[in-house]
Design a protein around this motif. Structure first.
Motif, PDB file in Angstrom:
ATOM      1  N   GLY A   1      45.622  92.615  42.905  1.00 15.18           N
ATOM      2  CA  GLY A   1      46.967  93.169  43.059  1.00 15.18           C
ATOM      3  C   GLY A   1      46.899  94.665  42.832  1.00 15.18           C
TER       4      GLY A   1
ATOM      5  N   SER B   1      48.366  93.392  47.959  1.00 13.63           N
ATOM      6  CA  SER B   1      47.254  92.607  47.428  1.00 13.63           C
ATOM      7  C   SER B   1      46.157  92.475  48.472  1.00 13.63           C
ATOM      8  CB  SER B   1      47.725  91.214  47.008  1.00 13.63           C
ATOM      9  OG  SER B   1      48.162  90.488  48.144  1.00 13.63           O
TER      10      SER B   1
ATOM     11  N   ALA C   1      52.331  91.793  43.267  1.00 12.15           N
ATOM     12  CA  ALA C   1      51.503  91.524  44.447  1.00 12.15           C
ATOM     13  C   ALA C   1      50.699  90.245  44.268  1.00 12.15           C
ATOM     14  CB  ALA C   1      50.585  92.712  44.720  1.00 12.15           C
TER      15      ALA C   1
END
Length: 187
Positions: A162, A131, A52
């Motif tokens: 993330g 994220s 992410a």
């Protein structure tokens, strides 16, 4: 006859001891197996969280996104959104629409696209990867050369969180990164 009784009691005691050892070994094996599965799932969630973060950087250097006036990469969108004060606020993986959201799905990261569709990251295990990006502040770039120090360029500081989660598991693994990016100074 008395000896036969003692032999039988001794045999039963040996059998009971072996049974207790066997049950203990099976119990220990099951416990270790559960720990191994849990560690594997935590590792998969961590990988999703790292992906992410990488997705935010992928999008922020994507020339197709950067040259399209109808799209804002994650860092630009965060710069235009709410400012995060980390001394007062905490950023959670579950903050709804408070920060810039991006997702990595099983389709991967695609050039020219904003990754705003929430879907499964790894279908086989049902993991999620997303994220949250927030702008923190603009500051003078430390350690920069004289060329940058005297110009109209400053450093824009962001925090990127993330997040990764394996399906049907309550735990979310989060990793946070602070990023400083050169950008035009505000007037």
């Amino acid at each position: 006859m008395k000896q036969h009784g003692l032999v039988m009691v001794f045999a039963l005691l040996v059998l009971l001891s072996i049974t207790i050892l066997g049950v203990g070994a099976v119990s220990s094996s099951l416990s270790q197996s559960k720990m191994a599965v849990s560690m594997q799932q935590s590792g998969l969630a961590f990988d999703a969280a790292e992906t992410a973060i990488a997705g935010v950087f992928f999008e922020s250097v994507d020339s197709d996104v950067l040259t399209d006036n109808t799209k804002n990469d994650a860092l630009t969108a965060a710069r235009q959104g709410k400012v995060l004060d980390p001394t007062v606020e905490a950023m959670s993986c579950f903050d709804e629409n408070e920060w810039t959201d991006r997702y990595v799905t099983s389709a991967g990261l695609t050039k020219g696209e904003l990754h705003t569709v929430d879907n499964t990251y790894q279908a086989a295990i049902g993991s999620k990867s997303w994220s949250k990006t927030a702008f923190i502040r603009e500051q003078a770039c430390r350690g920069s050369s004289n060329v940058i120090g005297g110009s109209s360029i400053s450093c824009h500081v962001f925090v990127i969180r993330g997040c990764g989660q394996v399906q049907n598991k309550p735990n979310v693994v989060a990793n946070t990164l602070s990023a400083s990016v050169y950008g035009p100074a505000s007037q």
